[in-house]
Design an enzyme around this catalytic site. Structure first.
Site, mmCIF file in Angstrom:
data_model
loop_
_atom_site.group_PDB
_atom_site.id
_atom_site.type_symbol
_atom_site.label_atom_id
_atom_site.label_comp_id
_atom_site.label_asym_id
_atom_site.label_seq_id
_atom_site.Cartn_x
_atom_site.Cartn_y
_atom_site.Cartn_z
ATOM 1 N N HIS A 215 0.832 -1.221 0.000
ATOM 2 C CA HIS A 215 0.000 0.000 0.000
ATOM 3 C C HIS A 215 0.864 1.268 0.000
ATOM 4 C CE1 HIS A 215 -3.361 -2.657 1.265
ATOM 5 N NE2 HIS A 215 -2.408 -3.234 1.967
ATOM 6 N N SER B 261 14.929 20.993 -16.647
ATOM 7 C CA SER B 261 13.719 21.790 -16.853
ATOM 8 C C SER B 261 14.095 23.044 -17.623
ATOM 9 C CB SER B 261 13.126 22.169 -15.504
ATOM 10 O OG SER B 261 12.320 23.317 -15.645
ATOM 11 N N LYS C 201 16.484 21.406 -11.506
ATOM 12 C CA LYS C 201 15.802 20.122 -11.670
ATOM 13 C C LYS C 201 16.539 19.091 -12.519
ATOM 14 C CE LYS C 201 11.606 19.366 -11.444
ATOM 15 N NZ LYS C 201 10.247 19.197 -11.981
ATOM 16 N N GLU D 163 9.718 7.815 -16.343
ATOM 17 C CA GLU D 163 8.319 8.239 -16.486
ATOM 18 C C GLU D 163 7.712 7.676 -17.766
ATOM 19 O OE1 GLU D 163 9.778 12.468 -15.663
ATOM 20 O OE2 GLU D 163 7.652 12.592 -15.141
#
Ligand code: ARG
Length: 454
Positions: A151, A272, A278, A285
């Site tokens: 979970h 970024s 970043k 992803e």
């Protein structure tokens, strides 16, 4: 002469032509035509001279396709017609004999079976390469504790090696699935003709042998109607891509500031355009995001095939783009996952800090009580009480006093503190398939064995 008095409408051509994508079947189409011509000659259906002329023309077509100089014509509806047209240009009217005892229906089914077999094998090798990389990464992080989750809540600690090996077993099963895909292409469709068989005494076994099929499709109607092997490839690809998406999703989570468990190398990350600080794990992803695309191809082809009357229907031309995109997408994902994992860095301290949370030993305390005769269901309740007391007092489990322990159960003594000390609860998972080091070493051995087979 043509049966048709009018030329095809341009919109119909746009809808009907498949040359824009089925050119990828070119090499398989040439190979099957070569085998087909050889068989026609050996059965005396065409002459040896005809066969030679066809083979010479096919050799030229093969070269032109290979080097990108094949002159496609605006009239080419699909790759089969393009190749036959070109063979006839090169060889003269004898080119028209190539299609003797053959229909595009058994021809396309054969090309597709050859394509699927070649790609199932290629995909399987890419899966093995990724699995081997994961085995190496697991070995390099053999005894690094990390929290295991259920979970997405910290549950019980495991070794990072153990967690990574979970993916290796998924990939080993994926390889088994692709071996079954390959087996599903084993029966040669060619020779079925349009659907009923052909008016010549052909030798389908000879063609099967030449093209690497282990037998011939027993029923000509089934042979031209069958796209099971495409569905099988797509189903296996969807499952494999789903595995990669879970791996990608974990790398995304783990490389966040919040987890800080790992960092992907610069070659597998992007920056970024506005926030200079970043470093984004884009590859991970996209592994996460590609899986539904492949699953959608599977669902789409099920939609095309379901309820289709036998035998061939033009609907089945839709198998190609779904298959081609799935093979391309999966192969790209496998290569990216392999490259990303081969160069990823894990942070030992962050993993250790997250897994030293004593609450992760709650089950082990319950098992201590079980060893002293308490039924597990009861001990579960006792430990839940201990956890609650500790949380209420802002303490860890080992900070509870003997008196507090006694308040929960008289079976708790100093061994309680021993169970909680220095990671004992990792090495206590001695059951087969568990996370103790001895078991993980055994597992590594078995994974290596499974991967060395074929
Ligand atoms: N381009 C077609 C396909 O991919 C080839 C088979 C055409 N057969 C036919 N009877 N029109 O399905």
């Amino acid at each position: 002469m043509s049966r048709f008095a009018e030329p095809q409408h341009t919109a119909f051509r746009g809808l009907n032509d498949s040359i824009g994508f089925d050119w990828r079947l070119g090499p398989y189409d040439v190979e099957q035509s070569r085998a087909h011509a050889a068989m026609l000659a050996s059965r005396g259906i065409i002459s040896g001279e005809d066969r030679q002329a066809l083979h010479d023309a096919l050799a030229q077509v093969e070269q032109e396709l290979g080097e990108g100089s094949f002159p496609f014509a605006p009239s080419d509806e699909d790759i089969h017609m393009a190749i036959e047209r070109r063979v006839t240009e090169i060889a003269g009217p004898v080119g028209g004999k190539l299609h003797t005892a053959r229909s595009r229906n058994d021809q396309v089914a054969t090309d597709m079976a050859m394509f699927v077999r070649a790609h199932a094998d290629q995909t399987s090798q890419a899966i093995a390469a990724l699995a081997r990389t994961l085995v190496e990464v697991a070995e390099a992080h053999l005894d690094w504790p990390m929290p295991g989750y259920t979970h997405l809540q910290r549950a019980q600690p495991v070794y990072l090696s153990h967690h990574l090996l979970a993916y290796v077993w998924m990939l080993i099963r994926d390889r088994q699935r692709f071996a079954a895909v390959s087996a599903a292409t084993a029966k040669l469709p060619l020779g079925a003709g349009a659907l009923a068989g052909v008016n010549f005494d052909t030798d389908r076994r000879q063609v099967a042998d030449a093209l690497g099929f282990s037998g011939v499709a027993e029923n000509s109607v089934d042979a031209v109607s069958n796209r099971d092997f495409v569905l099988d490839y797509l189903a296996s690809a969807a499952t494999c891509a789903t595995h990669l998406s879970r791996l990608g999703a974990e790398v995304v989570l783990w490389s966040s500031e919040e987890f800080g468990f790992c960092e992907v190398s610069d070659a597998w990350a992007s920056g970024s355009s506005i926030m200079p600080q970043k470093k984004n794990p884009d590859a991970a992803e996209l592994l996460r995001a590609k899986a539904p695309r492949i699953a959608a191809h599977l669902v789409a082809l099920h939609g095309v095939m379901h309820g289709l009357p036998l035998s061939y229907n033009k609907d089945m031309q839709e198998d190609k783009e779904h298959l081609f995109d799935a093979t391309d997408t999966l192969d790209l994902c496998l290569a990216a996952a392999q490259g990303m994992l081969a160069t990823i860095t894990f942070r030992r301290e962050r993993l250790a800090a997250a897994s030293s949370d004593e609450f992760l030993a709650a089950t082990d305390i319950a098992d201590l009580l079980v060893r002293r005769g308490m039924p597990f269901r009861e001990s579960h309740g006792v430990v839940a009480g201990l956890v609650r007391t500790a949380i209420e007092q802002g303490m860890t489990l080992s900070e509870l006093t003997r008196e507090e322990l006694a308040g929960h159960s008289e079976l708790l003594d100093d061994e309680y503190y021993a169970v909680l000390s220095d990671g004992a609860w990792l090495e206590s998972k001695i059951s087969e398939g568990g996370t103790s080091l001895q078991r993980v070493r055994q597992q590594l051995e078995r994974a290596r064995e499974a991967l060395s087979a074929r």
